[in-house]
Design a protein around this motif. Structure first.
Motif, PDB file in Angstrom:
ATOM      1  N   ALA A 136       0.814  -1.221   0.000  1.00  0.00           N
ATOM      2  CA  ALA A 136       0.000   0.000   0.000  1.00  0.00           C
ATOM      3  C   ALA A 136       0.846   1.269   0.000  1.00  0.00           C
ATOM      4  N   ASP A 137       2.169   1.130  -0.077  1.00  0.00           N
ATOM      5  CA  ASP A 137       3.054   2.291   0.047  1.00  0.00           C
ATOM      6  C   ASP A 137       3.668   2.687  -1.288  1.00  0.00           C
ATOM      7  N   ASP A 138       3.625   3.999  -1.591  1.00  0.00           N
ATOM      8  CA  ASP A 138       4.286   4.520  -2.783  1.00  0.00           C
ATOM      9  C   ASP A 138       5.780   4.635  -2.522  1.00  0.00           C
ATOM     10  N   GLY A 139       6.560   4.468  -3.580  1.00  0.00           N
ATOM     11  CA  GLY A 139       7.999   4.582  -3.443  1.00  0.00           C
ATOM     12  C   GLY A 139       8.658   4.660  -4.799  1.00  0.00           C
ATOM     13  N   PHE A 140       9.945   4.390  -4.826  1.00  0.00           N
ATOM     14  CA  PHE A 140      10.731   4.443  -6.052  1.00  0.00           C
ATOM     15  C   PHE A 140      11.589   3.192  -6.160  1.00  0.00           C
ATOM     16  N   LEU A 141      11.694   2.675  -7.377  1.00  0.00           N
ATOM     17  CA  LEU A 141      12.518   1.512  -7.666  1.00  0.00           C
ATOM     18  C   LEU A 141      13.728   1.980  -8.464  1.00  0.00           C
ATOM     19  N   TYR A 142      14.918   1.762  -7.918  1.00  0.00           N
ATOM     20  CA  TYR A 142      16.166   2.159  -8.567  1.00  0.00           C
ATOM     21  C   TYR A 142      16.807   0.949  -9.222  1.00  0.00           C
ATOM     22  N   PRO A 143      16.961   0.945 -10.545  1.00  0.00           N
ATOM     23  CA  PRO A 143      17.729  -0.123 -11.185  1.00  0.00           C
ATOM     24  C   PRO A 143      19.218   0.199 -11.055  1.00  0.00           C
ATOM     25  N   LEU A 144      19.935  -0.668 -10.382  1.00  0.00           N
ATOM     26  CA  LEU A 144      21.367  -0.487 -10.176  1.00  0.00           C
ATOM     27  C   LEU A 144      22.134  -1.495 -11.027  1.00  0.00           C
ATOM     28  N   GLU A 145      23.439  -1.427 -10.983  1.00  0.00           N
ATOM     29  CA  GLU A 145      24.259  -2.293 -11.828  1.00  0.00           C
ATOM     30  C   GLU A 145      24.060  -3.772 -11.515  1.00  0.00           C
ATOM     31  N   LYS A 146      23.952  -4.116 -10.216  1.00  0.00           N
ATOM     32  CA  LYS A 146      23.825  -5.523  -9.839  1.00  0.00           C
ATOM     33  C   LYS A 146      22.623  -5.798  -8.949  1.00  0.00           C
ATOM     34  N   ALA A 147      21.699  -4.847  -8.862  1.00  0.00           N
ATOM     35  CA  ALA A 147      20.548  -5.022  -7.969  1.00  0.00           C
ATOM     36  C   ALA A 147      19.446  -4.024  -8.325  1.00  0.00           C
ATOM     37  N   PHE A 148      18.287  -4.246  -7.719  1.00  0.00           N
ATOM     38  CA  PHE A 148      17.209  -3.260  -7.680  1.00  0.00           C
ATOM     39  C   PHE A 148      17.122  -2.794  -6.246  1.00  0.00           C
ATOM     40  N   PHE A 149      16.908  -1.489  -6.046  1.00  0.00           N
ATOM     41  CA  PHE A 149      16.711  -0.990  -4.686  1.00  0.00           C
ATOM     42  C   PHE A 149      15.394  -0.242  -4.638  1.00  0.00           C
TER      43      PHE A 149
END
Length: 198
Positions: A136-149
């Motif tokens: 239920a929470d809004d946020g941001f997904l960061y595509p990184l070199e070896k991961a998603f954060f």
């Protein structure tokens, strides 16, 4: 910041975080706002009540520059530089988020992972994160070199090596509509058979 630990002072509780418990650092610029997040990955996590926190989010203003000089002895500076490969400098200057992250890297020997806006760019071109929601929470997904954060609640790091498969699902109950601009991203992890839907 102290020579062997970081102290966080709150309204009801104080936390002492040993630099040896800092595993990773992330520098994540926020989209459409003049702020940068420095995320501190902890192992073991800190505990407040019944909740464990594996990541601490520190938000800094991009417009603030700082010059900092470490108040530690030459032998302690040499000892820290021996552990981290000479990356801790006595005097540092630049954006406050960068100085904070590089100081923590030098004191803890943790690796810094930075979101690269020149590699990953959102549709508006003002950041490197994709706006999404988890539960239920809004946020941001960061595509990184070896991961998603994912930030904000709860912050989580999903390593690419831990992903079994990724599935895109369309919303609308079987009726495909051209006006729907959203989809579900389901990530199945190998380590604990967890499916994360964003």
């Amino acid at each position: 910041m102290h020579p062997s630990f970081l102290k966080l002072v709150g309204q009801t509780q104080d936390f002492k975080i040993r630099y040896t418990s800092i595993g990773r650092l992330f520098i994540l610029p926020k989209s459409a706002t003049p702020h940068t997040l420095v995320v501190i990955g902890l192992d073991p996590p800190i505990r407040k009540g019944q909740t464990y926190y594996s990541y601490l989010l520190c938000q800094f203003n991009n417009d603030e520059d700082v010059t900092m000089e470490l108040d530690i002895s030459e032998e302690l500076l040499a000892q820290k530089n021996e552990k981290c490969g000479g990356k801790l400098l006595r005097t540092m200057s630049g954006p406050v988020s960068s100085v904070f992250a590089h100081t923590l890297r030098g004191l803890s020997s943790a690796k810094i992972t930075r979101a690269k806006i020149e590699v990953y760019r959102n549709h508006a071109g003002d950041g490197c994160a994709v706006r999404c929601s988890y539960k239920a929470d809004d946020g941001f997904l960061y595509p990184l070199e070896k991961a998603f954060f994912y930030v904000h609640k709860p912050p989580m790091c999903i390593n690419h090596s831990d992903i079994d498969y990724v599935e895109f699902q369309r919303q609308g109950g079987g009726v495909i509509s051209s006006s729907v601009r959203t989809f579900d991203l389901m990530i199945k992890q190998k380590s604990n058979n967890t499916v994360r839907s964003m």
